[in-house]
Scaffold this motif. Sequence first.
Motif, PDB file in Angstrom:
ATOM      1  N   GLY A  19      -1.696 -10.316  -6.210  1.00 13.51           N
ATOM      2  CA  GLY A  19      -1.563  -9.013  -5.546  1.00 13.51           C
ATOM      3  C   GLY A  19      -2.487  -8.905  -4.342  1.00 13.51           C
ATOM      4  N   ASN A  23      -1.015  -9.153  -0.293  1.00 14.31           N
ATOM      5  CA  ASN A  23      -1.213  -7.958   0.540  1.00 14.31           C
ATOM      6  C   ASN A  23      -2.099  -8.271   1.750  1.00 14.31           C
ATOM      7  N   LYS A  26      -0.114 -10.513   4.315  1.00 19.23           N
ATOM      8  CA  LYS A  26       0.932  -9.720   4.995  1.00 19.23           C
ATOM      9  C   LYS A  26       0.326  -8.904   6.134  1.00 19.23           C
ATOM     10  N   HIS A  27      -0.966  -8.626   6.029  1.00 21.50           N
ATOM     11  CA  HIS A  27      -1.633  -7.840   7.073  1.00 21.50           C
ATOM     12  C   HIS A  27      -2.434  -8.724   8.043  1.00 21.50           C
ATOM     13  N   ASP A 322      -1.551  -4.237  -9.405  1.00 17.19           N
ATOM     14  CA  ASP A 322      -1.820  -3.072  -8.551  1.00 17.19           C
ATOM     15  C   ASP A 322      -3.276  -3.029  -8.102  1.00 17.19           C
ATOM     16  N   ARG A 325      -3.676  -5.474  -5.242  1.00 14.92           N
ATOM     17  CA  ARG A 325      -3.127  -4.905  -4.000  1.00 14.92           C
ATOM     18  C   ARG A 325      -4.076  -3.856  -3.429  1.00 14.92           C
ATOM     19  N   SER A 326      -4.666  -3.063  -4.302  1.00 13.82           N
ATOM     20  CA  SER A 326      -5.592  -2.022  -3.850  1.00 13.82           C
ATOM     21  C   SER A 326      -6.852  -2.614  -3.217  1.00 13.82           C
ATOM     22  N   SER A 328      -6.984  -5.341  -1.504  1.00 15.46           N
ATOM     23  CA  SER A 328      -6.606  -5.709  -0.137  1.00 15.46           C
ATOM     24  C   SER A 328      -6.487  -4.475   0.754  1.00 15.46           C
ATOM     25  N   SER A 329      -5.975  -3.392   0.197  1.00 13.39           N
ATOM     26  CA  SER A 329      -5.878  -2.150   0.979  1.00 13.39           C
ATOM     27  C   SER A 329      -7.261  -1.692   1.432  1.00 13.39           C
ATOM     28  N   ASP A 334      -6.215   0.250   5.142  1.00 13.29           N
ATOM     29  CA  ASP A 334      -4.982   1.041   5.325  1.00 13.29           C
ATOM     30  C   ASP A 334      -4.997   2.263   4.412  1.00 13.29           C
ATOM     31  N   HIS A 336      -3.060   2.968   1.893  1.00 12.58           N
ATOM     32  CA  HIS A 336      -2.377   2.805   0.603  1.00 12.58           C
ATOM     33  C   HIS A 336      -3.315   2.553  -0.560  1.00 12.58           C
TER      34      HIS A 336
END
Length: 463
Positions: A19, A23, A26-27, A322, A325-326, A328-329, A334, A336
């Motif tokens: 995750g 993420n 992708k950024h 999740d 992913r968080s 990475s956010s 970002d 999210h």
Amino acid sequence: MAEHHYDVVVIGAGPSGEGAAMNATKHGKRVAIVEDKPTVGGNCTHWGTIPSKALRHSVKQIITFNTNVMFRDIGEPRWFSFPRVLQNAEKVMGKQVKLRTQFYARNRVDLFNGRAYFLDEHRIEVRGGKGEEILNAKSVVIATGSRPYLPPDVNFRHHRVYNSDSILKLSHTPRTLVIYGAGVIGCEYASIFAGLGVKVDLINPGSRLLTFLDDEISDALSYHLRNNGVLVRHNEQYESVEGDDHGVILTLQSGKKIRADAFLWCNGRTGNTDKLGLENIGLEPNTRGQLSVDEHYRTAIPHIYAAGDVIGWPSLASAAYDQGRSVSSDLIGDEHFRFVSDVPTGIYTIPEISSVGKTERELTEAKVPYEVGQAFFKDLARAQITGEAVGMLKILFHRESREILGIHCFGDQAAEIVHIGQAIMNQEGEANSLNYFINTTFNYPTMAEAYRVAALNGLNRIF
């Protein structure tokens, strides 16, 4: 010794590592992932979630074959060997590994095979791989997962003593099995082995099964395990576990002795932090090998994050993905980012259990005036058609506002069914209401229709 520079280095290629890596890349971040197993996917794919659920599916099919009248014409009930049933799980694991390996290749994430070891706060050595390499990272994500806790006084090298990882290498089918520890994993394996016709003793150090569940669901699980031939023993602690050529003798502190063909330890897990060189950067795990993080998944060192089982609760693959992913956010900055707290439980016993929100006990203690709406699967046309009549859906809602406060489901497809209620619970204001289920047309016959039945049942209790 080659040194590589990355924006993000992720340690561990399980759900949380994946995750985080996906993420971040992708950024536009330059990402590397370090994995000490030969293939990606983590414990989830190889030892935990995926194999045990694939195994359970096969066992459910066997139970159907052995109990459904329609199949009686084919022949007598069949006895299935555990290794044979495991073969199906291995096919699923292969598919998962292939899929996940493609993710890293397609998204240009560099995959290093070997064990990560911190030289300092920014430099990580990859040990035991093809060549010794050093990764220099601006940010690091520790996503190393967990393993079964193994007490030193139990000999797990004995060929009849297993833990929840090694059980997947069981090469025979025991007629009798003792499972020590009645948490989620212990209850799931008790269901699986009972479904294969093994006589199971489930030893629970606590006073009831899965105390975090709604009491009614916990009681139902106890009943159905016992109904399927599992002997549940509460409030028992082990004294010793001794294996011989023919089986295992478990001695309990209460003085009881239980003999079985095999013994399965399912009591507790430990975070995989012991070989990371954390002492070189001043990070100290707790006694269970877990790292503490803040509300942004940062450890005591701000650019080093941790996610998944290695931080403890809830230790679920769903939450780990999740959380990764968080992380990475937060790194990217970002909008999210979220701290993963609203996590549904999915327990793959036979029948399965799933819930989200508050339990009746929690609402009662908080003096919230709630009401209950119930739908029993035996009354639903779809369950009558499939022959899966065991189970119920329970909606807890506020008497005055009709806000949904908790969804509790027990029975076939429970982990799917719960998400309909979860979607409504997460709506803002009046959109989160029992009225949605009353004023919505559901397909018929479906299991989803249980929501309409339960909502009407609850409406009838309000005066």
